[in-house]
Design a protein around this motif. Sequence first.
Motif, PDB file in Angstrom:
ATOM      1  N   LYS A 117     -63.058 -64.488 -90.800  1.00  0.00           N
ATOM      2  CA  LYS A 117     -64.250 -63.642 -90.992  1.00  0.00           C
ATOM      3  C   LYS A 117     -64.996 -63.568 -89.671  1.00  0.00           C
ATOM      4  O   LYS A 117     -65.023 -64.525 -88.904  1.00  0.00           O
ATOM      5  N   SER A 146     -68.775 -61.627 -88.007  1.00  0.00           N
ATOM      6  CA  SER A 146     -69.973 -60.832 -88.252  1.00  0.00           C
ATOM      7  C   SER A 146     -70.700 -60.625 -86.927  1.00  0.00           C
ATOM      8  O   SER A 146     -70.873 -61.575 -86.162  1.00  0.00           O
ATOM      9  N   GLU A 178     -68.971 -56.502 -90.239  1.00  0.00           N
ATOM     10  CA  GLU A 178     -68.479 -57.740 -90.842  1.00  0.00           C
ATOM     11  C   GLU A 178     -67.002 -57.623 -91.234  1.00  0.00           C
ATOM     12  O   GLU A 178     -66.673 -57.623 -92.408  1.00  0.00           O
ATOM     13  N   TRP A 210     -73.892 -63.003 -83.292  1.00  0.00           N
ATOM     14  CA  TRP A 210     -72.583 -62.983 -83.912  1.00  0.00           C
ATOM     15  C   TRP A 210     -72.247 -64.366 -84.449  1.00  0.00           C
ATOM     16  O   TRP A 210     -72.787 -65.373 -84.010  1.00  0.00           O
TER      17      TRP A 210
END
Length: 136
Positions: A89, A91, A60, A106
């Motif tokens: 961001k 992940s 992350e 994702w």
Amino acid sequence: MQTVRKLGFDPYKTANMKVLNQAQVVNAVLPSPLQSPATIPKGISDCMRMQDGCVGYLMEPSKIDQKREGNFLLDFLNFKRNTVTTGWKFSALIVVIDGTVVYKQWDGQPKIETTDARTNPLGPLQSMGETLKVSP
């Protein structure tokens, strides 16, 4: 798994990467444990069957910057405070059984841009009311 490591998803070389056990993988992917078996992705159902042979890698990364804008004195005295948050961001979850990737997931926010404006008419005295409050 060798291809995944070449892409930078190596838990022993990449910083801040989590290694998940089978239960954590299932918990991260399935919204409800009482889901119909037909709706569970094949890689996750294989992971549930393999138990200890299943490993998840969660990455992350993010880059978040916060910057105060506006009048320094009003900000310092807590009358008016504007904070601008920018960044991104990402992940990614990769599920592996015996060295083979069986599931990937994702998501992310490619551009974060928010402004938080706070106004306190009493400035530094605004929070004093809470400290002076007498409990019964």
